[in-house]
Design a protein around this motif. Structure first.
Motif, PDB file in Angstrom:
ATOM      1  N   UNK A 342       0.906   1.305  -5.729  1.00  0.00           N
ATOM      2  CA  UNK A 342       0.597   0.398  -4.392  1.00  0.00           C
ATOM      3  C   UNK A 342       2.115   0.286  -3.824  1.00  0.00           C
ATOM      4  N   UNK A 343       2.143  -0.075  -2.587  1.00  0.00           N
ATOM      5  CA  UNK A 343       3.621  -0.771  -2.057  1.00  0.00           C
ATOM      6  C   UNK A 343       3.492  -1.999  -2.605  1.00  0.00           C
ATOM      7  N   UNK A 344       4.381  -2.285  -3.786  1.00  0.00           N
ATOM      8  CA  UNK A 344       4.426  -3.531  -4.375  1.00  0.00           C
ATOM      9  C   UNK A 344       4.927  -4.654  -3.616  1.00  0.00           C
ATOM     10  N   UNK A 345       4.568  -5.742  -3.874  1.00  0.00           N
ATOM     11  CA  UNK A 345       4.875  -6.753  -3.050  1.00  0.00           C
ATOM     12  C   UNK A 345       6.161  -7.292  -3.946  1.00  0.00           C
ATOM     13  N   UNK A 346       7.006  -8.387  -3.548  1.00  0.00           N
ATOM     14  CA  UNK A 346       8.049  -8.999  -4.387  1.00  0.00           C
ATOM     15  C   UNK A 346       7.341  -9.448  -5.727  1.00  0.00           C
TER      16      UNK A 346
END
Length: 410
Positions: A342-346
């Motif tokens: 996934x487009x990983x968050x911070x």
């Protein structure tokens, strides 16, 4: 914005996030009047929170207590011990104390607890099933989220299994809201904990085992720990060991009960459970704020926020974890954001950052990853027995979680 922030306000405790969002709109840190007549700086921006936690100019050493000294008693001595724990220290004292405990939470030692955590969870779920059969309802905080971490930290500390029921009762009392118990019950629990850990230190010195407390009593490196430091470490590991994980288990259970689609997805694909745990940590940060810090000199935070020397500062982890600049749609519970690929968050800030990053974070994650699937596998028809929006939450600015999660089962 209210004239003064009252952390004991039930409405604020239940949902502090709109307040933090309004505060963040004023800047990453703001001076706030508190209901007790004092002022403090609350840091709500994600980047600024991490900066504060890594900056030695924000000291963890509390100021010397003001006011008249309290009468000596076992309860008062137990409370005073907490002032010596490693969260209230800076380097080099903190470095020494942390080094002495880190080995007990090394990945291999923590991961070896998986089977035991599952066994303890199964026992608690048996008790929960009896309550559901007997009365038709149960409270997941009392029967699941609270006792499991206490039992697990008992394993780590080396508390004999026969003593853990007492430890569970004393811990329950000292962690109860003010006025919730009969007069004297909390002081009695503090006194018993003080007596018990003093006796445990003596026993471990006489007959050490493979547990953390035995290691601490016999570790002479860098001078080891004196009796007062050992007591302080016992209290810290006990309370930190259950408080964070209790709130994580309670909040995660509540989130899954109120997001049936996410619960169904985790049931279909067990590989999703770690993502559920990470999103619960972010969305419902078990530690609302860090321990209080005090500036040792004037600090410019960000571009133009100047915090004076001697100011009380609280890094608000719950606010940092919902900073929209780092977490899109921050108020939504979306485990997908933590899935591989996934487009990983911070990285969320639920366990802090910098030298005081939670030494037990791996253990808390493991307990949740083991216990939550077992809970919902055992009770596939589990459902809330009250309106989620009206559930009471623990008051204050340091910890956050529901005080009860009443359930029933089909």
């Amino acid at each position: 914005m209210p004239d003064a922030l009252d952390p004991a306000d039930p409405d604020f405790a239940r949902d502090p996030y709109p307040y933090y969002a309004r505060l963040r709109a004023r800047g990453p840190a703001a001076r706030v009047a508190l209901a007790n007549g004092t002022h403090a700086w609350l840091v709500t921006g994600y980047e600024q929170t991490r900066a504060v936690l890594a900056d030695p100019r924000f000291s963890n050493v509390p100021p010397r207590a003001a006011g008249r000294p309290k009468a000596d008693s076992p309860a008062q001595r137990a409370r005073a011990c907490l002032a010596r724990h490693m969260l209230n220290t800076d380097a080099p004292d903190h470095t020494r104390l942390r080094r002495l405990t880190s080995a007990a939470f090394a990945p291999r030692r923590v991961d070896a607890l998986r089977a035991r955590i599952a066994e303890l969870t199964d026992g608690l779920l048996d008790e929960t099933a009896e309550r559901l059969r007997g009365t038709g309802g149960a409270d997941l905080v009392d029967s699941f989220a609270f006792p499991l971490p206490v039992l697990v930290i008992g394993e780590v500390l080396g508390v004999p299994e026969a003593d853990r029921a007492d430890l569970r009762e004393w811990t329950y009392r000292v962690g109860s809201p003010a006025g919730a118990l009969e007069p004297g019950a909390v002081d009695e629990a503090w006194s018993e904990l003080y007596r018990y850990f003093g006796e445990l230190i003596t026993a471990k010195r006489r007959a050490p085992g493979p547990d953390l407390f035995s290691a601490l009593t016999h570790d002479s490196a860098e001078g080891g720990l004196d009796d007062g430091e050992l007591l302080a470490m016992a209290f810290l590991l006990l309370f930190a060991g259950y408080e964070t994980t209790m709130n994580l288990l309670a909040s995660a259970s509540l989130l899954l009960l109120t997001h049936p689609g996410e619960l169904a997805a985790a049931r279909r694909d067990p590989a999703r459970w770690p993502a559920v745990v990470e999103e619960a940590l972010r969305h419902a940060s078990p530690l609302e704020g860090t321990t209080w810090r005090r500036t040792t000199e004037e600090v410019t935070l960000g571009e133009d926020t100047v915090i004076p020397e001697g100011a009380s500062v609280l890094a608000v982890l719950a606010a940092a974890n919902r900073d929209p600049e780092h977490f899109p749609d921050p108020d939504a519970f979306r485990p997908d954001r933590h899935l591989p690929g996934a487009a990983r968050p911070a990285p969320h800030a639920a366990f802090g950052h910098g030298p005081h990053f939670c030494v037990g974070s791996r253990l808390a994650r493991l307990e949740a990853a083991v216990a939550l699937p077992l809970l919902f596998e055992r009770f596939p028809g589990l459902r809330l027995a009250a309106d989620a929006s009206g559930l009471p939450y623990r008051p204050g600015l340091l910890v956050r979680g529901p005080r009860s999660v009443p359930v029933t089962a089909d």
